[in-house]
Design an enzyme around this catalytic site. Sequence first.
Site, PDB file in Angstrom:
ATOM      1  CG  HIS A 202       4.729 -38.489 -19.327  1.00 51.79           C
ATOM      2  ND1 HIS A 202       4.081 -39.307 -18.691  1.00 51.79           N
ATOM      3  CD2 HIS A 202       6.012 -38.881 -18.809  1.00 51.79           C
ATOM      4  CE1 HIS A 202       4.495 -40.162 -17.722  1.00 51.79           C
ATOM      5  NE2 HIS A 202       5.645 -40.041 -17.804  1.00 51.79           N
ATOM      6  CG  ASP A 232       0.805 -39.954 -19.351  1.00 51.82           C
ATOM      7  OD1 ASP A 232       1.251 -39.707 -20.133  1.00 51.82           O
ATOM      8  OD2 ASP A 232       1.191 -39.948 -17.983  1.00 51.82           O
ATOM      9  N   GLY A 307      11.258 -43.423 -14.201  1.00 52.87           N
ATOM     10  CA  GLY A 307      11.971 -44.523 -14.993  1.00 52.87           C
ATOM     11  C   GLY A 307      10.823 -45.490 -15.217  1.00 52.87           C
ATOM     12  CB  SER A 309       7.170 -42.830 -16.948  1.00 51.60           C
ATOM     13  OG  SER A 309       6.587 -41.817 -16.023  1.00 51.60           O
ATOM     14  CB  SER A 324       0.163 -41.653 -15.540  1.00 53.32           C
ATOM     15  OG  SER A 324       0.171 -40.233 -15.819  1.00 53.32           O
TER      16      SER A 324
END
Length: 353
Positions: A202, A232, A307, A309, A324
């Site tokens: 993402h 992802d 943040g 991720s 994720s």
Amino acid sequence: MSPARHGNSRRSRIVPLAAATVAVAALAVVPGTANAGTALPVRQATALSATLTTALGDRTAGSYYDRALSRLVVTVTDAAGADQVRAAGAIPKHVQYRASELAAVTARFDRTARIPGTAWRVDPRSGQVLVTADSTVTGEKLATLTKAVGDAGGKAKLARTGGRLRPLISGGDAIWGQGLRCSLGFNVHDSEGNPALLTAGHCGVATNDWWEDSSNYQHIATTQGADFPGHDYSWASYDPGVDSPSAINTGQDITGAGEATVGEQVTRSGSTTDVHEGTVTGLNATVNYEEGSVYGLIDTDVCAEPGDSGGSLYDGETALGLTSGGSGDCSSGGETFFQPVPDALAAYGLTLP
């Protein structure tokens, strides 16, 4: 020429999501096996789990690593399976439902109850499908989910959480995209040996360019592939001459990628909250974000915040996952889901280290 993109290449609107703590039913130990099993390091236990899962087929709901005993516990549905597990050096535990029965439940949920703010996975400790619904699941959506769980009988259990499931994207430090911040997962190499980075899908869907600073002054990498939802993961090639940033805040060397095991103690590194530890609580989880569903994720009780991720999940020198999404924070605790690294490497033909 613009870099090749995979999956949904639109710029994503990332919104909050959440997770939950689910009660686990007690399992009966097979008589006479309380002290059975061979003490194993977790990586050897993971390999044994894969072997036994294949051998048992439909007669198991999975396995988990008992850190206190340093032993692998494998669920079984019959006495013959228990004998196989015991002979292999693991501890058998009886569960009521076969793998195919639980797989049918998750497949039915995917058709009838794929509601944003929900997640589910098979829990080998209980032998059930554990379903979580966040605070956004109310009214008709909650009624639909409750009916789906009820229709599954004892094969599934529903739990609520007060948070919201969300991909953990933000704007701040580490690696910056166009109006967003994510975390570098792992430094890798492409099929020609060129340096590259792995991060969340993402993140890569939302930006084509990456900088090392929040002012977007020093460009460092360009997204080459991004898959989200469904998966992802994404990767970006470093610019020539770029001194690639460290993938692990602790300086931990990573020598390869591996599969996670339920019960394994793991470490997560992210640009917002740095380094935190926790435990793998489930595998092959489905998480239903607002943007769509993601499959095959690692579930953990490790905290994370926006943040983080794309950040790394690892156990010693072994890379396990990319951050994720999840719920909670690192003050009160939470639940975080990770995209397995081996899947990401295979998808793009990348190697690690």
